[in-house]
Design an enzyme around this catalytic site. Structure first.
Site, short mmCIF file in Angstrom:
data_model
loop_
_atom_site.label_atom_id
_atom_site.label_comp_id
_atom_site.label_asym_id
_atom_site.label_seq_id
_atom_site.Cartn_x
_atom_site.Cartn_y
_atom_site.Cartn_z
N GLU A 1 3.21 -5.43 8.07
CA GLU A 1 2.40 -4.36 8.66
C GLU A 1 2.59 -4.24 10.16
O GLU A 1 2.48 -3.15 10.73
CB GLU A 1 0.92 -4.58 8.33
CG GLU A 1 0.54 -4.31 6.88
CD GLU A 1 0.74 -5.49 5.97
OE1 GLU A 1 0.29 -5.43 4.82
OE2 GLU A 1 1.37 -6.50 6.40
N GLU B 1 -0.86 -9.30 -0.44
CA GLU B 1 -2.30 -9.49 -0.31
C GLU B 1 -2.97 -9.56 -1.68
O GLU B 1 -3.89 -10.36 -1.90
CB GLU B 1 -2.90 -8.36 0.52
CG GLU B 1 -2.56 -8.47 2.01
CD GLU B 1 -3.17 -7.36 2.84
OE1 GLU B 1 -4.02 -7.64 3.69
OE2 GLU B 1 -2.78 -6.19 2.62
N GLY C 1 0.48 -5.05 1.08
CA GLY C 1 -0.60 -5.09 0.11
C GLY C 1 -0.22 -5.78 -1.18
O GLY C 1 -1.07 -6.34 -1.87
N ALA D 1 0.83 -1.20 0.00
CA ALA D 1 0.00 0.00 0.00
C ALA D 1 0.87 1.25 0.00
O ALA D 1 2.04 1.21 0.39
CB ALA D 1 -0.93 -0.01 1.21
#
Length: 699
Positions: free
Chosen positions: A125, A105, A102, A63
């Site tokens: 994270e 993910e 991310g 992210a």
């Protein structure tokens, strides 16, 4: 182009390439572009499968962290994942470089994953005080099982391609060309029928649903060393949702936990540290045009605890090291400790026997300065005595080749004074490692007034190569860390004499978030070290000296501030010490009283912050965040508080100044006299960095 994702078709396979250098972060335009490209592939009847990959050197770093705390923009990363896994055509993630956060993910939302053999995968994270917030805690347990998922999510460490293949995160390792192999993979999937998306898989969860005790025990083991941090425990809660909760409900609850953490103080502190560590690499006068000198070989002077640790750190980083000592006996003793340390790592499983042997093979020894003359770097790690260090540098100046970097591992002493023992002070700097040097992350790089820019660049590059967190500081007694530690310690004895017990003080530190208090730490390090230093400087410390005179040096003698009758891990308060403190207080006419934890913190942590402000005023540290990095990585300041200067701003600079003034009036101790910068920031309502910028602008 569609946003920041490139779309092209090769036969029956659509290839979507994330295009957002340098790490292909999933910012708004990337998210929109990937979804648009997926829609395009879905609508094209000629396309039977999709490959999602990254442009440049990596798949995706995850992210876009700069969006955290801002108003969310749709589509979200969760929307990207939903679009990938609900495609009617198989999607394969082709991963190179790394897929973190991310990025991983998104790959989990694909129907297959193939990677290069050198790839790194991870969900880091937790290191930002967060949990994976786009389905990672719900999809990964469905792919590899909940306990294996905990191993990835709770520590947040990278996973190699080999391990990822073994546990089932990856389906294949590419043989030659990643993209071509990925296209072949997605064609295989399309020919074999549409694979089941992870959201619809339950098989890996059944065992934990039948008996969750194994999961709970594994979670307890992984979070045992969380040290008051919220995120590791939140990771466990989120993964547990995959066992107990339907997929869509689990996703929603995962997101709620993520938002709660993101708005919390700990994540703000940890995100501050993330950026602070990168900021520390920006040093005035050391631009990209300043090239570091090559360090292909190194030497370490001294085979003691510190010298041996430094040699191990260099060898671990792939650098051949020659260890110089004055006698073969000292060499043998030092090498025995090094071998024992490596053997312990093998027994723990942290390295293999082959890696141990490789590292030991990089170490050689000598008793002659002539044997290190051609080394590119030499680090002196002898006794912390100026005359001894000057003697070493005089000899180094005679034998070392031109251009060699000459570094001192001094903890306190004047690097400029040391450099004057040579005809090449531009080549001299401080490289202050922390014990044990093969483990501790911090490296204080001490920049002398004549140190050349490329020498600083060399130390920064070397620090990164050997896995350290380097911070450039200026010359003063104790530099940043030890100077602030002295300020923090100045009220230790007065607190005891006035009524606090060693365990009272240590408990206040533990409750604050430290892993150890100052008196337990003193016992661990050895009280005799400070005693010798005080005697050499003609200084005294009433209680500390009295303990040492009784032979109570701490854990090494079984007694110090605490008693260690049942071993070093079992510290017990000692009534004898309480009696000694009361006796000394009576001799000095001190009336003892009850002292609470608030007062203890105000008289220890607040002076440390005040000294940090003075260090900033003097230019010894470049920025408040550099001080935070020093204290987090070298002195175990609680990670969840973001470092002393960050924490001070959260606690309120005006309050800290008011309490400093109060204690200055009560004690007369100069450590409580508020620094001008701290007072200015408090009065103006500015951050310390903003107050510094104003000062520099006025100057």
């Amino acid at each position: 182009m569609a946003g920041d994702a490139h779309y092209e078709v090769d036969g029956s396979v659509a290839v979507i390439t994330i295009n957002n250098p340098p790490v292909n972060a999933f910012g708004f335009d990337v998210r929109r572009g990937v979804i648009d490209a997926m829609d395009r592939a879905e609508a094209d009847s000629a396309v039977t499968g999709v490959v999602l990959t990254g442009g440049g050197r990596t798949f995706s770093g995850g992210a876009d962290i700069t969006e955290f705390g801002k108003t969310p923009r749709e589509p979200s990363l969760a929307d990207v994942n939903t679009r990938c896994e609900t495609m009617s055509k198989p999607v394969v993630a082709a991963i190179h470089g790394f897929a973190f956060g991310g990025g991983l993910e998104v790959s989990l939302s694909c129907h297959g994953r193939i990677a290069t053999a050198d790839v790194k995968l991870g969900l880091p994270e937790v290191k930002l005080g967060l949990i994976p917030g786009a389905g990672g805690t719900q999809r990964l347990p469905r792919l590899i099982g909940p306990e294996a998922a905990l191993d990835v999510i709770v520590p947040g460490n990278p996973v190699s391609a080999g391990k990822a293949l073994k546990v089932g995160i990856l389906d294949r390792i590419a043989d030659n060309d990643l993209l071509e192999d990925a296209k072949a993979f997605v064609r295989d999937l399309a020919a074999g029928g549409m694979p089941t998306a992870l959201r619809d898989r339950e098989d890996k969860l059944e065992a934990a649903r039948q008996d969750p005790s194994g999961f709970d025990a594994h979670a307890a083991k992984l979070t045992r060393k969380a040290k008051g941090l919220e995120a590791p425990h939140a990771c466990v809660r989120a993964v547990r949702l995959a066992i107990d909760t339907p997929f869509e409900e689990g996703l929603a609850k995962e997101r709620d936990i993520f938002i709660e953490l993101m708005n919390g103080e700990q994540s703000k502190a940890q995100r501050h540290l993330f950026f602070a560590e990168r900021e520390a690499n920006k040093v005035p006068g050391i631009g990209k045009d300043v090239r570091p000198r090559a360090v292909k070989t190194a030497a370490v002077i001294g085979a003691g605890t510190m010298g041996g640790g430094i040699a191990m750190a260099l060898a671990n980083g792939g650098i051949p090291v020659t260890i110089l000592e004055m006698s073969q006996e000292a060499i043998d003793r030092g090498m025995a400790v090094i071998r024992r340390n490596y053997d312990t790592s093998v027994k723990r499983g942290s390295i293999s026997e082959a890696v141990r042997d490789e590292r030991l093979a990089r170490l050689s020894t000598t008793t002659s300065y002539e044997d290190i003359a051609d080394c590119d770097l030499v680090i002196e790690a002898v006794f912390e005595e100026m005359s001894v260090k000057k003697d070493v540098f005089g000899k180094l100046d005679e034998v070392m080749k031109p251009g060699a970097v000459l570094a001192s591992n001094t903890s306190y002493l004047d690097v400029d004074d040391i450099g004057q023992m040579t005809k090449r002070p531009a080549d001299v700097l401080g490289m202050h490692f922390f014990s044990p040097a093969n483990v501790m992350k911090l490296l204080e790089i001490v920049r002398g007034k004549e140190t050349a820019p490329d020498v600083i660049a060399t130390a920064l590059a070397l620090g990164k190569q050997i896995g350290k967190v380097p911070v450039v500081v200026g010359v003063c007694h104790g530099f940043v860390g030890n100077r602030m530690l002295s300020a923090r310690s100045s009220e230790n004895e007065p607190l005891l004499l006035e009524g606090a017990s060693p365990s009272d003080v240590d408990k206040a530190f533990l409750d604050f978030g430290f892993s150890m208090g100052p008196f337990a730490m003193g016992d661990l390090a050895g009280l005799d070290i400070g005693w010798r230093n005080r005697k050499s400087l003609g200084q005294t410390a009433v209680i500390f000296d009295a303990l040492c005179e009784e032979g109570r040096f701490g854990q090494k003698t079984g007694k110090g501030f605490y008693s260690y009758e049942d071993g070093p891990r079992d510290a017990k308060p000692d009534p004898w010490v309480d009696g000694l403190i009361a006796e000394k207080a009576k001799e000095l006419g001190v009336n003892r009283r009850s002292i609470d934890a608030t007062e203890i913190i105000e008289r220890t942590i607040y002076p440390m912050i005040n000294e940090g402000a003075r260090i900033l005023e003097e230019g010894i540290a470049l920025r408040p965040s550099d001080i935070d990095i020093v204290w987090i990585n070298g002195y175990a300041f609680p990670v969840g508080k973001g470092g002393p200067m960050f924490w001070a701003e959260q606690a309120g600079l005006a309050h800290i100044v008011e309490r400093l003034e109060y204690w200055h009036g009560k004690t007369g101790n100069a450590v409580f006299e508020p620094a001008a910068l701290l007072r200015k920031a408090a009065q103006s309502g500015q951050s310390l960095a903003a107050a510094m910028a104003d000062k520099d602008g006025q100057a």
